[in-house]
Design an enzyme around this catalytic site. Structure first.
Site, PDB file in Angstrom:
ATOM      1  N   GLY A   1      54.108 -20.954  90.028  1.00 38.94           N
ATOM      2  CA  GLY A   1      53.313 -19.882  90.604  1.00 38.94           C
ATOM      3  C   GLY A   1      53.398 -18.609  89.765  1.00 38.94           C
ATOM      4  O   GLY A   1      52.525 -18.338  88.965  1.00 38.94           O
TER       5      GLY A   1
ATOM      6  N   SER B   1      54.555 -25.616  85.178  1.00 35.73           N
ATOM      7  CA  SER B   1      53.936 -24.306  85.256  1.00 35.73           C
ATOM      8  C   SER B   1      54.994 -23.199  85.194  1.00 35.73           C
ATOM      9  O   SER B   1      55.805 -23.196  84.271  1.00 35.73           O
ATOM     10  CB  SER B   1      53.084 -24.209  86.526  1.00 35.73           C
ATOM     11  OG  SER B   1      52.229 -23.084  86.476  1.00 35.73           O
ATOM     12  N   TYR B   2      55.029 -22.276  86.173  1.00 36.17           N
ATOM     13  CA  TYR B   2      56.040 -21.218  86.099  1.00 36.17           C
ATOM     14  C   TYR B   2      57.445 -21.754  86.324  1.00 36.17           C
ATOM     15  O   TYR B   2      58.425 -21.044  86.070  1.00 36.17           O
ATOM     16  CB  TYR B   2      55.738 -20.088  87.095  1.00 36.17           C
ATOM     17  CG  TYR B   2      56.487 -18.823  86.752  1.00 36.17           C
ATOM     18  CD1 TYR B   2      56.036 -17.982  85.735  1.00 36.17           C
ATOM     19  CD2 TYR B   2      57.677 -18.492  87.394  1.00 36.17           C
ATOM     20  CE1 TYR B   2      56.741 -16.841  85.377  1.00 36.17           C
ATOM     21  CE2 TYR B   2      58.380 -17.346  87.045  1.00 36.17           C
ATOM     22  CZ  TYR B   2      57.909 -16.530  86.038  1.00 36.17           C
ATOM     23  OH  TYR B   2      58.620 -15.398  85.681  1.00 36.17           O
TER      24      TYR B   2
ATOM     25  N   ASP C   1      44.756 -29.220  79.942  1.00 39.85           N
ATOM     26  CA  ASP C   1      45.089 -27.967  80.615  1.00 39.85           C
ATOM     27  C   ASP C   1      44.783 -26.799  79.689  1.00 39.85           C
ATOM     28  O   ASP C   1      45.334 -26.710  78.589  1.00 39.85           O
ATOM     29  CB  ASP C   1      46.574 -27.973  81.001  1.00 39.85           C
ATOM     30  CG  ASP C   1      47.032 -26.662  81.616  1.00 39.85           C
ATOM     31  OD1 ASP C   1      46.178 -25.904  82.124  1.00 39.85           O
ATOM     32  OD2 ASP C   1      48.251 -26.412  81.614  1.00 39.85           O
TER      33      ASP C   1
ATOM     34  N   HIS D   1      47.025 -29.727  84.066  1.00 40.85           N
ATOM     35  CA  HIS D   1      48.193 -28.893  84.343  1.00 40.85           C
ATOM     36  C   HIS D   1      49.203 -29.637  85.212  1.00 40.85           C
ATOM     37  O   HIS D   1      50.400 -29.548  84.984  1.00 40.85           O
ATOM     38  CB  HIS D   1      47.713 -27.621  85.041  1.00 40.85           C
ATOM     39  CG  HIS D   1      48.748 -26.556  85.164  1.00 40.85           C
ATOM     40  ND1 HIS D   1      49.237 -25.869  84.084  1.00 40.85           N
ATOM     41  CD2 HIS D   1      49.388 -26.044  86.256  1.00 40.85           C
ATOM     42  CE1 HIS D   1      50.127 -24.969  84.490  1.00 40.85           C
ATOM     43  NE2 HIS D   1      50.234 -25.056  85.803  1.00 40.85           N
TER      44      HIS D   1
END
Length: 454
Positions: free
Chosen positions: A82, A178-179, A375, A427
């Site tokens: 996120g 991701s994060y 992605d 992603h």
């Protein structure tokens, strides 16, 4: 640092519980069955672990054990990013968990590519305020950041291991995307230092970690995103040259000329799904309750871009929340995929993860980095640029790897780190290429290079 070690030591002492109390806590957390769930041959547990008593911060977990040999298989912690997004809504329900949610949010069906065939999977919603995780101090939602998240994820693991002592000393891995490209190596470093401080056989027996399409270095991630968009014909030559000229990507703030260049790039993208550029998007109809379900047939797997909406329905059902021990009051809990208050008020965010990678490759951990190659948000180009700055010696030169009798992607093995691409994945790699993702996991857990042939 000394104060942190003292806190952790006191935490370990205070969290040591008898086998009878651990069994009682496990029984309280056991999920008998989720609403609409098909019959399964594995155990599930979910509940809360308090990570800060004074503020009332508690993290929510969901453990799905393996249907076979769960007592010997490793434990794998999954984290989404996120920052502020749910590991249950994404990782468990769309990617690697044992269940999928149907279109109406009324029933679950089995995911035949679930990762709990290979390991016991622990999904964690972190930090407090994400998913079912909560805080009794509302200001905490505007005060999250990398350091506190890593520290409280470590506290969670220590206390969770006390509740589930059968997983103490078990081979343990962390995987995220991701994060979580920040969460995963930062937590791995915390565990590594924690284990060194106690100088004995580690209760949290960390063997390695894996990061997919993860934020790695802000400069190279952003530069790589521009390169990816241009090389995939998503932006014009003019805009690409303007970005290279005006955007240095060396700080969080950008110049006005850079912002204009990025604005034109955004306009040129169109309404493409940046997380998977060749996939259809989920288009909301005017009443905002129905969706236009674009379809993409990927070999024998049908991708549905609207699955996020099904999770919003399912996890807001009071009977689901009761079954998962998530609704602790009589007031229905409002569950969301991502908490944008947390996201928009993130405090500390390390500019680069590369120093941690250097430290942990030297520590001998098994480290894999992988990229779905469709992605455009955290693209393979940025990851490759960042990894090149580690200057790791090549152990096994670049080669195509195989899954289900097809090229699954490409890989190169370095001293201390393996890099792999997943062909045709976005992603969220397991969403579009679940079988290739499972092949990746099996090779990672086995400590073997990806298959060279079928």
């Amino acid at each position: 640092m000394a104060r942190i070690h003292l806190i952790i030591i006191l935490l370990v002492i205070s969290s040591t519980s008898s086998s009878s109390s651990s069994l009682r806590e496990q029984e309280e957390d056991m999920i008998k069955a989720l609403p609409g769930q098909p019959q399964v041959g594995f155990s599930q547990f979910s509940g809360y672990v308090t990570v800060n008593e004074s503020h009332g911060r508690s993290l929510f977990y969901w453990l799905t054990e393996s249907p076979s040999s769960s007592h010997t298989k490793p434990l794998l912690l999954w984290l989404n990013g996120g920052p502020g997004c749910s590991s249950i809504g994404y990782g468990a329900s769309e990617e690697i968990g044992p269940f999928r949610i149907n279109k109406t949010g009324s029933n679950l069906y089995l995911n035949k590519f679930t990762w709990n065939t290979e390991a016991n999977i622990l999904f964690l919603e972190s930090p407090a305020g994400v998913g079912f995780s909560y805080t009794n101090t509302s200001s905490d939602l505007k005060d999250s950041g990398d350091e506190r998240t890593a520290q409280e994820n470590l506290i969670f693991l220590i206390k969770w291991m006390s509740r589930f002592p059968q997983y103490q000393y078990r081979d343990f891995y962390i995987v995220g995307e991701s994060y979580a490209g920040h969460y995963v190596p930062q937590l791995a470093k915390k565990i590594h230092l924690y284990n060194k401080a106690f100088n004995n056989t580690p209760i949290i027996n960390l063997k390695g970690f894996m990061v997919g399409n993860g934020d790695m270095d802000k400069h190279y991630d952003r530069l790589g995103a521009a390169m990816y968009a241009w090389s995939h014909a998503m932006i014009s030559d003019k805009t690409y040259k303007s970005i290279l000229k005006h955007c240095s990507f060396t700080a969080d703030k950008t110049s006005d000329k850079c912002n204009w260049a990025l604005y034109f790039a955004y306009r040129e993208f169109g309404k493409v799904n940046g997380y998977s550029i060749y996939s259809p998007s989920c288009v909301h109809q005017t009443n905002q309750t129905k969706f236009l379900h674009g379809r993409l047939l990927v070999e024998e797997y049908e991708y549905d871009p609207c699955t996020e909406s099904y999770a919003e329905i399912y996890y807001n059902r009071p009977d689901v929340q009761r079954a998962m021990h998530a609704n602790l009051t009589s007031i229905p809990y409002k569950w969301t995929l991502c908490n944008m208050v947390v996201n928009n008020n993130w405090k500390d965010s390390e500019f680069s993860m590369l120093p941690i990678y250097k430290e942990l490759t030297a520590a001998g951990l098994r480290i894999w980095v992988f990229s779905g190659d469709t992605d455009a948000v955290v693209p393979v180009t940025g990851t490759r640029l960042a990894l090149s700055k580690l200057n790791l010696p090549v152990k096994t030169p670049w080669y195509p790897w195989y899954s289900e009798k097809q090229v699954g992607g490409w890989t190169e093995v370095y001293e201390g780190l393996t890099f792999a691409t997943i062909r045709g994945a976005g992603h969220e790699v397991p969403v579009l290429q679940p079988e290739r993702a499972l092949t990746l996991l099996r090779s990672f857990l086995a400590g073997k290079e990806l298959p060279r042939s079928y």
